[in-house]
Design a protein around this motif. Structure first.
Motif, PDB file in Angstrom:
ATOM      1  N   THR A  32       0.774  -1.211  -0.040  1.00  5.93           N
ATOM      2  CA  THR A  32       0.053   0.246   0.159  1.00  5.93           C
ATOM      3  C   THR A  32       0.740   1.191  -0.091  1.00  5.93           C
ATOM      4  O   THR A  32       1.726   1.416   0.961  1.00  5.93           O
ATOM      5  N   PRO A  33       0.679   2.271  -0.922  1.00 10.94           N
ATOM      6  CA  PRO A  33       1.288   3.526  -0.930  1.00 10.94           C
ATOM      7  C   PRO A  33       0.217   4.410  -0.071  1.00 10.94           C
ATOM      8  O   PRO A  33      -0.892   4.468  -0.222  1.00 10.94           O
ATOM      9  N   TYR A  34       1.097   5.253   0.644  1.00  9.68           N
ATOM     10  CA  TYR A  34       0.304   6.194   1.395  1.00  9.68           C
ATOM     11  C   TYR A  34       0.581   7.412   1.081  1.00  9.68           C
ATOM     12  O   TYR A  34       1.485   8.310   1.597  1.00  9.68           O
ATOM     13  N   ASP A  35      -0.118   8.074   0.178  1.00 11.08           N
ATOM     14  CA  ASP A  35       0.291   9.268  -0.375  1.00 11.08           C
ATOM     15  C   ASP A  35       0.478  10.566   0.540  1.00 11.08           C
ATOM     16  O   ASP A  35       1.251  11.461   0.698  1.00 11.08           O
ATOM     17  N   ALA A  36      -0.776  10.401   1.477  1.00 14.46           N
ATOM     18  CA  ALA A  36      -0.946  11.556   2.532  1.00 14.46           C
ATOM     19  C   ALA A  36       0.469  11.490   3.412  1.00 14.46           C
ATOM     20  O   ALA A  36       0.945  12.647   4.211  1.00 14.46           O
ATOM     21  N   ALA A  37       1.053  10.537   3.946  1.00 19.47           N
ATOM     22  CA  ALA A  37       2.087  10.199   4.570  1.00 19.47           C
ATOM     23  C   ALA A  37       3.399   9.986   3.904  1.00 19.47           C
ATOM     24  O   ALA A  37       4.647   9.822   4.522  1.00 19.47           O
ATOM     25  N   SER A  38       3.663  10.008   2.469  1.00 18.46           N
ATOM     26  CA  SER A  38       4.788  10.011   1.793  1.00 18.46           C
ATOM     27  C   SER A  38       5.479   8.690   2.119  1.00 18.46           C
ATOM     28  O   SER A  38       6.566   8.638   2.480  1.00 18.46           O
TER      29      SER A  38
END
Length: 103
Positions: A61-67
């Motif tokens: 999972t990439p978490y864009d909001a947390a980079s």
């Protein structure tokens, strides 16, 4: 080219229960995170190869909001099983440190 060890703020692993590991890779700079994400190098397939598990068993999972990126996958041996060399799973991120990202 850039090694994960040189560009990530955090690269760590830990148990996700006795039968799974989770690895987190976090970046300080959202722009750098997006560049890494765009390469596609960090993926379920990469974790499957590095940790000798099926790509289908990797939750990536990439978490864009947390980079950040997170991967969870089965341990080859349950935590504490005879032959387990890392009961807490805190040293399992090491193979990822030398992954080269084409930046």
């Amino acid at each position: 080219m850039a090694l994960i060890r040189d560009i990530a703020r955090v690269c760590k692993s830990k148990n996700a229960g006795p039968f799974e590991l989770t690895v987190d890779v976090v970046f300080d700079d959202p722009a750098l995170y997006r560049r890494v994400k765009d390469t596609g190098v960090l993926s379920a397939d990469l974790f499957a190869r590095l940790y000798n598990v099926s790509a289908k068993s990797v939750i990536f999972t990439p978490y864009d909001a947390a980079s950040a990126f997170k991967a969870t996958f089965p341990r080859l041996l349950p935590s504490g099983e005879i032959g387990d060399s890392d009961v807490y799973g805190c040293q399992q991120h090491a193979p990822l440190l030398d992954v080269d990202i084409p930046l």
